[in-house]
Design an enzyme around this catalytic site. Structure first.
Site, PDB file in Angstrom:
ATOM      1  CB  SER A 256      45.692 -48.087 -26.202  1.00  0.00           C
ATOM      2  OG  SER A 256      45.527 -49.319 -26.882  1.00  0.00           O
TER       3      SER A 256
ATOM      4  CE  LYS B 109      44.461 -51.719 -23.768  1.00  0.00           C
ATOM      5  NZ  LYS B 109      44.689 -51.155 -25.114  1.00  0.00           N
TER       6      LYS B 109
ATOM      7  CB  SER C 251      48.893 -50.966 -24.105  1.00  0.00           C
ATOM      8  OG  SER C 251      47.763 -50.327 -24.652  1.00  0.00           O
TER       9      SER C 251
END
Length: 388
Positions: A66, A69, A126
């Site tokens: 993640s 992101k 997230s």
């Protein structure tokens, strides 16, 4: 490049202005070796100077989970900054976004959600669903958004990164490095500071569901104000964190630790080491005149020479008095000169290490002088060079 007598004198003035209380014999600053870090790769960087303080395998290509992101959010922030979208814009939630697996903001298919709420969902929670929704809103589809991600990576110098989605879910040819992610964090902090407080927000409530930021250092260290966690089975536990203490900021990246506790612990060790033993100083300011240079054949005989951007340096604490600076200039500068023309370089050394090497630029225009002025200056220059 040559330094004539005038420029040597100006260099001495520059050194006196830069270095305060120079001791007769500068003492060596003692710094211990960096701590051992339990991660597949890691890096500690200062985002102003770009100096890497400690690293291991920082250019190894690994799945970023993640941490991906961060790029998704950066592109959204760029679109906001350039006025193509607004925080208040309502984003339709597709079935594709709603069904995205993994961590979620819990958006509902068929509804509309503001860009602001989705961006908070990406950064704080997230949310994979929020990431896909924003990707589709900006580029029409997630695959088209991926093209933008990879183009943006090249612009930022993330030459060892390749993105295949907006979320960080495992995929072929989806990888990054600790070094590249530090560059991305640096861009987020420096390019769009108005949005950076979102990365320090500890909770976000959407659809009556309150979720915490997964960066546990936000609760443990008041100087930490971002950025992003990541985890998949393939990637392990990852964290990009930044902290600011006094006037110094550090970015720490760990990839491939073995637990949520480990990623926080290892980053904390890196940050504590960096702040304990290093400091960042602004040596030169945007538009600062370093010296006045002689111009031949121009409307003016003199020209201000300096820098058109701030210059920072990250150095061991207590070593400022050991800095030595020099300016190397073209021995003869002839008009016309345009603002921004490179006329030499300023170098700053710490012991034998070059810590600053920047072009010295003209700070204003000097048009060509009239016919008789050019002839007279040419004669003077000829005899000056003849007797040197």
């Amino acid at each position: 490049m040559a330094i004539n007598n005038v420029f040597r004198a100006c260099t001495a003035v520059l050194m006196l202005a830069l270095l305060t209380a120079m001791p007769a014999a500068a003492q060596s600053v003692l710094i211990p070796s960096p701590p051992q870090i339990g991660a597949s790769s890691y890096i500690l960087m200062d985002p102003l100077s770009g100096r890497v303080i400690m690293e291991e395998n920082s250019h190894e290509r690994l799945p970023p989970a993640s941490l991906t992101k961060m790029m998704t959010a950066y592109i959204v922030e760029r679109e906001l900054d350039e006025g193509r979208i607004a925080m208040s814009d309502m984003v339709p939630i597709s079935v594709n976004a709603w069904r995205t697996e993994g961590s979620r903001t819990f958006v509902q298919e068929g509804t509309q959600v503001s860009v602001e709420d989705l961006l908070k969902g990406v950064i704080i929670q997230s949310g994979n669903d929020a990431s896909v929704a924003l990707a589709e809103f900006i580029a029409g589809s997630e695959s088209a958004f991926v093209d933008i991600m990879n183009q943006q990576a090249q612009i930022l110098g993330m030459n060892e990164s390749s993105f295949a989605n907006a979320t960080g879910l495992p995929a072929p040819d989806h990888f990054s490095t600790a070094y590249d992610l530090a560059l991305l964090a640096k861009a987020i902090i420096n390019d769009y500071p108005e949005n950076y407080p979102l990365y320090a927000q500890k909770h976000f409530t959407f659809n009556n569901i309150r979720q915490p930021n997964r960066n546990s250092l936000l609760w443990r260290d008041d100087s930490v104000d971002g950025l992003k966690t990541g985890h998949t089975e393939e990637a392990g536990y990852c964290l990009v964190a930044s902290a600011k203490r006094n006037d110094t900021r550090m970015i720490a990246v760990v990839m491939g630790t073995n637990s949520t506790a480990a990623r926080a612990q290892e980053v904390q060790k890196m940050l504590n080491y960096g702040f304990r033993y290093y400091q960042t100083e602004r040596l030169f300011s945007n538009g600062q005149e370093l010296l006045e240079a002689k111009v031949w054949g121009g409307e003016s005989d003199n020209l201000s020479v300096g820098l058109m951007e701030d210059v920072h340096v990250t150095i061991p604490r207590g070593s400022r008095d050991s800095l030595e600076s020099t300016v190397e200039m073209d021995s003869v500068i002839r008009a016309p000169v345009s603002k921004g023309d490179e006329l030499g370089r300023v170098m700053v050394k710490l012991d034998e290490e070059v810590v600053v090497d920047q072009p010295v630029l003209a700070l204003s225009d000097v048009p060509e002088g009239g016919f008789f002025k050019r002839i007279w200056d040419a004669i003077k220059l000829f005899f000056m060079q003849l007797f040197e």
